[in-house]
Structure formats: structure tokens, C-alpha cells
Design a protein around this motif. Structure first.
Motif, PDB file in Angstrom:
ATOM      1  N   LYS A   1      13.457  21.615  48.741  1.00 32.80           N
ATOM      2  CA  LYS A   1      13.232  22.135  47.384  1.00 32.80           C
ATOM      3  C   LYS A   1      13.690  21.145  46.308  1.00 32.80           C
ATOM      4  CE  LYS A   1      13.063  26.562  45.248  1.00 32.80           C
ATOM      5  NZ  LYS A   1      13.306  27.968  45.446  1.00 32.80           N
ATOM      6  N   ASN A   2      14.746  20.375  46.585  1.00 33.43           N
ATOM      7  CA  ASN A   2      15.298  19.436  45.604  1.00 33.43           C
ATOM      8  C   ASN A   2      14.948  17.980  45.884  1.00 33.43           C
ATOM      9  OD1 ASN A   2      16.699  21.336  43.855  1.00 33.43           O
ATOM     10  ND2 ASN A   2      17.955  21.750  45.662  1.00 33.43           N
ATOM     11  N   LEU A   3      13.998  17.751  46.775  1.00 31.38           N
ATOM     12  CA  LEU A   3      13.548  16.397  47.092  1.00 31.38           C
ATOM     13  C   LEU A   3      12.946  15.740  45.846  1.00 31.38           C
ATOM     14  CD1 LEU A   3      13.021  14.502  49.650  1.00 31.38           C
ATOM     15  CD2 LEU A   3      10.684  15.398  49.546  1.00 31.38           C
ATOM     16  N   THR A   4      13.307  14.485  45.588  1.00 35.10           N
ATOM     17  CA  THR A   4      12.749  13.771  44.438  1.00 35.10           C
ATOM     18  C   THR A   4      11.531  12.955  44.878  1.00 35.10           C
ATOM     19  OG1 THR A   4      14.066  11.763  44.768  1.00 35.10           O
ATOM     20  CG2 THR A   4      15.072  13.544  43.446  1.00 35.10           C
ATOM     21  N   LYS A   5      10.721  12.561  43.902  1.00 30.48           N
ATOM     22  CA  LYS A   5       9.568  11.707  44.207  1.00 30.48           C
ATOM     23  C   LYS A   5      10.020  10.378  44.806  1.00 30.48           C
ATOM     24  CE  LYS A   5       5.642  13.076  41.451  1.00 30.48           C
ATOM     25  NZ  LYS A   5       4.641  12.701  40.463  1.00 30.48           N
ATOM     26  N   GLU A   6      11.119   9.848  44.310  1.00 32.04           N
ATOM     27  CA  GLU A   6      11.631   8.577  44.821  1.00 32.04           C
ATOM     28  C   GLU A   6      12.022   8.706  46.296  1.00 32.04           C
ATOM     29  OE1 GLU A   6      12.676   9.980  41.812  1.00 32.04           O
ATOM     30  OE2 GLU A   6      11.262   8.668  40.765  1.00 32.04           O
TER      31      GLU A   6
END
Length: 157
Positions: A43-48
């Protein structure tokens, strides 16, 4: 296209956070699934973070960079969407349809597959990718709700 250009398109196709009961990957963000990355906070995964995963776990092992430029995006997107072994089998099947010599359809991306792909048109690969999705839905009709998205994605739309 470079990896950075390709991954931007892939991330657009994959979209944001989803937790669809019919998606075999389960909880998903940017195409990164809880099924294959159970240790990640999806859920908190970033694009980077997603880009890094795609580069290390998909781009390099898939050897997309060794294919002709016109195939790189279609093949890599297929790797992301179907898994590397399946994408390679689709590539090998398309190559065998095109070439006068057969290569083994084993799901492994080696020198023979890379060489055979030098003569392959991207449209032929795309048509075999669409065929794969059609057969998948025939075997499992619950997946039909994903059909139009898969079709558009395969065509590069």
C-alpha cells in the motif's frame, strides 16, 4: 526506448493501489504484488521502489535490452504482466511461427531465442500475446473482466 522510458509506460498501465479478489497477485501497486513480494508494504510502495524492483528483478533477468529495439517494450511489458517464463514462451512461439528453424519453447531467454527474435516483427509477438490472453480466459472465465485492459495493453494503447 530506454528502460526509463519503457518503465514509465509500464507504470501507467499498472496503475496505483488495487486489492481485487479476482486478481491472482492479490494486493497490488504499480504491478508489484503481495503474492511475489510478501515482505513489502504494498500500500505504501513508492514509484521509485517499484522502478528499482522492475530494473533488478525484471529488466536485467529478462534480457529485454538484448532484443531488437522494436520488441523491447512489448516483450518487457509482457514479462511484467505474465511473468518472465510465460513471456519468453510467447516470444519463442512467435519466433517459431516466423522462422524456418525451430527453437525450443522452454521459457528460457538464451542465445537461440535472442538470435531468433532478431527477425521477429513486434506485431507478430503482440498477436501471440493476445492469443495467450484469449486462451487464458477460455480456461478461466473469471479473468474475462481483465480482457479489454490486457488487449489494449498488448497493443500498446
Amino acid at each position: 526506448m530506454t528502460f526509463n522510458e519503457i518503465i514509465e509506460i509500464v507504470l501507467q498501465h499498472e496503475g496505483g493501489y488495487v486489492n481485487d479478489k479476482d486478481d491472482k497477485g492479490g494486493e497490488t501497486k504499480y504491478g508489484i504484488t503481495k503474492r511475489f513480494y510478501p515482505h513489502l508494504d504494498i500500500k505504501n510502495l513508492t514509484k521509485e521502489q517499484a522502478r528499482d524492483i522492475y530494473y533488478k528483478d525484471y529488466w536485467i533477468p529478462s534480457k529485454a535490452y538484448k532484443l531488437p529495439l522494436e520488441l523491447q517494450y512489448a516483450y518487457f511489458d509482457c514479462v511484467v504482466n505474465t511473468g518472465q517464463s510465460r513471456a519468453v514462451k510467447i516470444l519463442q512461439k512467435a519466433c517459431n511461427n516466423k522462422n524456418s528453424f525451430a527453437i525450443k519453447e522452454d521459457g528460457l531467454i538464451g542465445a537461440a531465442t535472442i538470435s531468433a527474435a532478431t527477425r521477429l516483427e513486434s506485431d507478430r509477438f503482440i498477436s501471440y500475446r493476445i492469443l495467450f490472453y484469449s486462451l487464458l480466459i477460455s480456461d478461466n472465465p473469471t479473468q474475462e473482466k481483465f480482457w479489454y485492459g490486457w488487449y489494449k495493453r498488448a497493443k500498446g494503447a
